[in-house]
Motif scaffolding. Structure first.
Motif, mmCIF file in Angstrom:
data_model
loop_
_atom_site.group_PDB
_atom_site.id
_atom_site.type_symbol
_atom_site.label_atom_id
_atom_site.label_comp_id
_atom_site.label_asym_id
_atom_site.label_seq_id
_atom_site.Cartn_x
_atom_site.Cartn_y
_atom_site.Cartn_z
ATOM 1 N N TYR A 103 0.856 -1.186 -0.217
ATOM 2 C CA TYR A 103 0.017 -0.116 0.021
ATOM 3 C C TYR A 103 0.692 1.195 -0.062
ATOM 4 C CZ TYR A 103 1.074 0.249 4.773
ATOM 5 O OH TYR A 103 1.908 0.303 6.170
ATOM 6 N N ASP A 104 0.365 2.408 -0.578
ATOM 7 C CA ASP A 104 0.925 3.710 -0.327
ATOM 8 C C ASP A 104 0.067 4.355 0.437
ATOM 9 O OD1 ASP A 104 2.894 3.166 -2.057
ATOM 10 O OD2 ASP A 104 1.685 3.709 -3.734
ATOM 11 N N ARG A 105 0.520 5.565 1.301
ATOM 12 C CA ARG A 105 -0.342 6.435 2.166
ATOM 13 C C ARG A 105 -0.258 7.919 1.552
ATOM 14 N NH1 ARG A 105 3.164 6.572 7.058
ATOM 15 N NH2 ARG A 105 1.466 7.290 8.379
ATOM 16 N N HIS A 106 -1.609 8.078 1.542
ATOM 17 C CA HIS A 106 -1.923 9.597 1.617
ATOM 18 C C HIS A 106 -2.150 10.331 2.833
ATOM 19 C CE1 HIS A 106 -4.437 13.415 0.517
ATOM 20 N NE2 HIS A 106 -3.318 13.472 -0.224
ATOM 21 N N THR A 107 -0.901 11.084 3.742
ATOM 22 C CA THR A 107 -1.090 11.258 4.886
ATOM 23 C C THR A 107 -1.515 12.873 5.062
ATOM 24 O OG1 THR A 107 1.372 11.618 4.996
ATOM 25 C CG2 THR A 107 0.505 9.584 5.830
ATOM 26 N N ASN A 108 -2.236 13.320 5.837
ATOM 27 C CA ASN A 108 -2.667 14.610 6.135
ATOM 28 C C ASN A 108 -2.494 14.898 7.661
ATOM 29 O OD1 ASN A 108 -4.315 15.341 3.596
ATOM 30 N ND2 ASN A 108 -4.795 13.145 4.055
ATOM 31 N N ILE A 116 -7.417 17.501 -1.153
ATOM 32 C CA ILE A 116 -8.035 16.882 -2.190
ATOM 33 C C ILE A 116 -6.982 16.987 -3.314
ATOM 34 C CG2 ILE A 116 -9.969 17.202 -3.932
ATOM 35 C CD1 ILE A 116 -10.826 15.957 -1.374
ATOM 36 N N ASN A 117 -6.135 18.346 -3.458
ATOM 37 C CA ASN A 117 -5.408 18.532 -4.563
ATOM 38 C C ASN A 117 -4.177 17.410 -4.666
ATOM 39 O OD1 ASN A 117 -6.637 20.563 -5.872
ATOM 40 N ND2 ASN A 117 -5.741 22.001 -4.338
ATOM 41 N N SER A 118 -3.598 17.317 -3.606
ATOM 42 C CA SER A 118 -2.307 16.192 -3.739
ATOM 43 C C SER A 118 -3.122 14.688 -3.593
ATOM 44 C CB SER A 118 -1.662 16.413 -2.380
ATOM 45 O OG SER A 118 -2.397 16.178 -1.113
ATOM 46 N N LEU A 119 -4.502 14.541 -3.022
ATOM 47 C CA LEU A 119 -4.772 13.315 -3.422
ATOM 48 C C LEU A 119 -5.180 12.904 -4.934
ATOM 49 C CD1 LEU A 119 -6.073 10.737 -2.272
ATOM 50 C CD2 LEU A 119 -8.410 11.902 -2.026
ATOM 51 N N ARG A 120 -5.733 14.050 -5.613
ATOM 52 C CA ARG A 120 -5.866 13.914 -6.953
ATOM 53 C C ARG A 120 -4.824 13.605 -7.668
ATOM 54 N NH1 ARG A 120 -7.859 18.881 -8.114
ATOM 55 N NH2 ARG A 120 -9.951 18.315 -7.799
ATOM 56 N N VAL A 121 -3.575 14.364 -7.427
ATOM 57 C CA VAL A 121 -2.083 14.023 -8.043
ATOM 58 C C VAL A 121 -1.760 12.589 -7.897
ATOM 59 C CG1 VAL A 121 0.175 14.651 -8.039
ATOM 60 C CG2 VAL A 121 -1.462 16.305 -8.001
ATOM 61 N N LEU A 123 -3.853 9.915 -7.094
ATOM 62 C CA LEU A 123 -4.748 9.031 -7.700
ATOM 63 C C LEU A 123 -4.453 9.155 -9.269
ATOM 64 C CD1 LEU A 123 -7.962 9.740 -5.824
ATOM 65 C CD2 LEU A 123 -6.788 7.693 -5.744
ATOM 66 N N SER A 124 -4.070 10.131 -9.939
ATOM 67 C CA SER A 124 -3.821 10.302 -11.344
ATOM 68 C C SER A 124 -2.419 9.840 -11.731
ATOM 69 C CB SER A 124 -3.982 11.754 -11.854
ATOM 70 O OG SER A 124 -2.872 12.409 -11.035
ATOM 71 N N LYS A 125 -1.447 9.842 -10.732
ATOM 72 C CA LYS A 125 -0.263 9.432 -11.269
ATOM 73 C C LYS A 125 -0.025 7.967 -11.434
ATOM 74 C CE LYS A 125 3.312 12.653 -9.758
ATOM 75 N NZ LYS A 125 3.735 12.957 -8.511
ATOM 76 N N LYS A 126 -0.909 7.349 -10.484
ATOM 77 C CA LYS A 126 -0.486 5.655 -10.294
ATOM 78 C C LYS A 126 -1.830 5.154 -10.450
ATOM 79 C CE LYS A 126 1.780 2.518 -7.190
ATOM 80 N NZ LYS A 126 2.656 2.362 -5.865
ATOM 81 N N LYS A 127 -2.133 4.172 -11.183
ATOM 82 C CA LYS A 127 -3.369 3.498 -11.217
ATOM 83 C C LYS A 127 -3.692 2.672 -9.945
ATOM 84 C CE LYS A 127 -6.734 2.859 -14.172
ATOM 85 N NZ LYS A 127 -7.772 3.449 -13.322
ATOM 86 N N TYR A 128 -4.290 3.314 -8.894
ATOM 87 C CA TYR A 128 -4.753 2.562 -7.743
ATOM 88 C C TYR A 128 -6.030 1.759 -7.979
ATOM 89 C CZ TYR A 128 -1.180 5.049 -5.344
ATOM 90 O OH TYR A 128 0.097 5.525 -4.720
ATOM 91 N N SER A 129 -5.904 0.518 -7.735
ATOM 92 C CA SER A 129 -7.177 -0.271 -7.638
ATOM 93 C C SER A 129 -8.215 0.024 -6.643
ATOM 94 C CB SER A 129 -6.937 -1.919 -7.898
ATOM 95 O OG SER A 129 -6.259 -2.206 -6.593
ATOM 96 N N HIS A 130 -7.538 0.267 -5.567
ATOM 97 C CA HIS A 130 -8.320 0.537 -4.419
ATOM 98 C C HIS A 130 -8.065 1.733 -3.552
ATOM 99 C CE1 HIS A 130 -9.483 -3.429 -5.445
ATOM 100 N NE2 HIS A 130 -10.552 -3.445 -4.618
ATOM 101 N N ALA A 131 -8.718 2.700 -2.890
ATOM 102 C CA ALA A 131 -8.401 3.452 -1.872
ATOM 103 C C ALA A 131 -9.052 3.248 -0.774
ATOM 104 C CB ALA A 131 -8.679 5.143 -2.353
ATOM 105 N N VAL A 132 -8.599 3.417 0.471
ATOM 106 C CA VAL A 132 -9.491 3.282 1.739
ATOM 107 C C VAL A 132 -9.567 4.422 2.495
ATOM 108 C CG1 VAL A 132 -8.832 0.755 1.905
ATOM 109 C CG2 VAL A 132 -7.430 2.406 3.017
ATOM 110 N N ILE A 149 -14.606 12.775 -2.148
ATOM 111 C CA ILE A 149 -13.322 11.741 -2.393
ATOM 112 C C ILE A 149 -13.703 10.460 -3.380
ATOM 113 C CG2 ILE A 149 -11.977 10.202 -1.345
ATOM 114 C CD1 ILE A 149 -11.527 12.261 0.988
ATOM 115 N N SER A 150 -15.139 10.211 -2.915
ATOM 116 C CA SER A 150 -15.534 8.926 -4.023
ATOM 117 C C SER A 150 -15.935 9.392 -5.304
ATOM 118 C CB SER A 150 -16.896 8.660 -3.191
ATOM 119 O OG SER A 150 -17.939 9.536 -3.421
ATOM 120 N N GLU A 151 -16.017 10.827 -5.437
ATOM 121 C CA GLU A 151 -16.307 11.047 -7.061
ATOM 122 C C GLU A 151 -14.817 11.339 -7.653
ATOM 123 O OE1 GLU A 151 -18.328 14.764 -6.948
ATOM 124 O OE2 GLU A 151 -20.326 13.871 -6.221
ATOM 125 N N LEU A 152 -13.678 11.520 -7.058
ATOM 126 C CA LEU A 152 -12.424 11.817 -7.267
ATOM 127 C C LEU A 152 -11.819 10.357 -7.724
ATOM 128 C CD1 LEU A 152 -10.350 13.742 -7.674
ATOM 129 C CD2 LEU A 152 -9.485 13.306 -5.465
#
Ligand code: PLP
Length: 356
Positions: A103-108, A116-121, A123-132, A149-152
Motif C-alpha cells: 500500500y501507499d499512504r496519503h497522509t494528512n 484533495i489536490n495532492s490526493l488527485r495528483v 490518484l492520477s499518477k498511479k493506477k490505484y485499484s483501491h483507496a481506503v 473523495i468518492s467522485e475523485l
C-alpha cells in the motif's frame, strides 16, 4: 452511568431486555430468520436493495469488520492507497502491513481536511485499484469528505473501501456512487446495539468480478457471504448480540430512521456545545467539518483530563480522552445511545460543576 464515549453506548431498556432472549443454536431455523431479519434491516437503514448490496454479519468489534473488508476486498495484484488523517486511518495501514499487502499512504495533518489536490495528483499518477478511507475520523470528530473523495476515485477508476464504523446509521453515505465497493460498521455505535456484532456491506456487482483472496480463515468475507445468502453461518455468531441488534434496529426505525437519528444527535450536540461555550470551553474543530456523532473540545489550562474525567464520572457521565498527541490537549464527547432530555439537563449541570 451515561456513556459519552464513542461506543459502546447507553442501552435502551428495549435493547437490554432483548439480551435475555431464549437460548438458541446457530444452526437452527430461528437463528437463520433472525440473521436474515437483521440483514434486511441493515439495508433499510440507507434504503439499499438486496439485489445490489450484501450485508455480511460478523462476530467481533468494528475493527474485525474493517480488517475483514480490507483483506477480503483487495485482490493479490491490487494497488492500494490509504487516506489517513487520524488513528483509524493509520490502523488500516497497520492492518495492510501485517498481512503484507502492498500500500501507499496519503497522509494528512490530523488537524486538517484531507488535501484533495495532492490526493488527485496521487490518484492520477498511479493506477490505484483501491483507496481506503475513514468516513468519520473519531480521533478528532472530523467528518471526511466522502462524496467528494468518492467522485475523485470514480474518475480514476479506483474502488473505495470505507470505514464507516462511527457514522453508519447517522451520517449520510453516498452509496449511489458506484465506486464505493464496501463499507464496514458495527452494532454498538450509531445503531445502539451491544458490542459483539459488526458487519460489512458489499456491493454485489463488484464481488462477482473479484478473484477472492484467501488471506484469513476467520475473516474471509466471501465465506460469510456465501453462508449467509444461503441462510447459514460459517461459525458460531454472538446470538445474544444479534437479539440486541435486531431490537436496536426496530427501535431505530420506530424513532424515524437515519435522518431522524442524525437530527437527534445534531440537536444534542448543539445543546452541549452551547453549554460548554458558555463555560469558555472551545471545540477543537469548527462545526461545519464536525460529525454530529462526536466532538472534541480543548481542555482548559487549569484542568487535566484526569480531573475532568473524574469529576464527570462521579456525577454519572463517562467522557473520552484524546488519543496520541491529543492526550493532554482534548477531551471528547459523543452523544449516541439512549440519552433522555433529563440526562442532557443533568449533563449540563455536571459540566457546569466541573468547569466553573
Ligand atoms: C470505533 C471505531 C472503530 C472500531 O473500534 P472497535 O473498538 O474495534 O469497535 C473503527 N473505526 C472507527 C472510525 C471507529 O470510530
Amino acid at each position: 452511568m451515561i456513556l459519552l464515549n464513542p461506543g459502546p453506548v447507553t442501552l435502551s431498556n428495549r435493547v437490554r431486555n432483548a439480551l435475555s432472549g431464549p437460548d438458541l443454536c446457530h444452526r437452527e431455523e430461528e437463528f437463520s430468520l433472525l440473521q436474515q431479519s437483521i440483514r434486511d434491516k441493515l439495508l433499510g437503514v440507507y434504503n439499499l436493495s438486496n439485489e445490489n448490496w450484501a450485508p455480511v454479519l460478523l462476530t467481533g468489534s468494528g475493527t474485525a469488520a474493517v480488517e475483514a473488508m480490507l483483506i477480503s476486498c483487495i485482490p493479490e495484484e491490487g494497488q492500494t492507497l490509504v487516506i489517513e488523517n487520524g488513528v483509524y486511518g493509520e490502523r488500516m495501514s497497520e492492518m495492510l502491513k501485517s498481512y503484507a499487502i502492498h500500500y501507499d499512504r496519503h497522509t494528512n495533518e490530523w488537524e486538517a481536511n484531507i488535501d484533495i489536490n495532492s490526493l488527485r495528483v496521487m490518484l492520477s499518477k498511479k493506477k490505484y485499484s483501491h483507496a481506503v478511507l475513514v468516513h468519520h475520523e473519531t480521533t478528532t470528530g472530523r467528518l471526511n469528505e466522502l462524496s467528494e473523495i468518492s467522485e475523485l476515485c470514480a474518475r480514476y477508476g479506483t474502488k473505495l473501501l470505507v470505514d464507516a464504523v462511527s457514522s453508519f446509521g447517522a451520517e449520510a453515505i453516498p452509496f449511489e456512487n458506484e465506486t464505493i465497493a464496501a463499507c464496514a460498521a458495527t452494532a454498538n455505535k450509531c445503531l445502539h446495539g451491544v458490542p459483539g456484532t459488526s458487519f460489512v456491506l458489499l456491493r454485489r456487482s463488484l464481488f462477482k468480478d473479484t478473484m477472492a483472496p484467501r488471506r484469513s480463515v476467520y475473516l474471509d468475507l466471501f465465506k460469510y457471504l456465501k453462508a449467509q445468502d444461503g441462510e447459514g453461518t460459517p461459525f458460531t455468531q454472538s446470538v445474544q448480540s444479534f437479539y440486541a441488534l435486531e431490537e436496536a434496529l426496530k427501535e431505530f426505525f420506530d424513532q424515524g430512521g437515519r435522518k431522524s437519528r442524525y437530527e437527534i444527535y445534531k440537536q444534542r450536540m448543539l445543546k452541549i456545545s452551547d453549554v460548554l461555550n458558555s463555560l469558555r470551553i472551545k471545540p477543537f474543530l469548527p462545526s461545519n467539518v464536525n460529525s454530529v456523532v462526536l466532538r472534541s473540545f480543548l481542555l482548559p489550562s487549569a484542568k487535566t483530563y484526569e480531573e475532568v474525567h473524574r469529576s464527570l464520572k462521579t456525577q454519572g457521565f463517562i467522557i473520552y480522552a484524546g488519543q496520541n498527541q491529543y492526550r493532554d490537549k482534548l477531551f471528547r464527547i459523543s452523544l449516541m445511545g439512549d440519552i433522555s432530555n433529563k440526562d442532557l439537563s443533568n449533563l449540563e449541570f455536571a459540566l457546569g460543576k466541573t468547569f466553573s
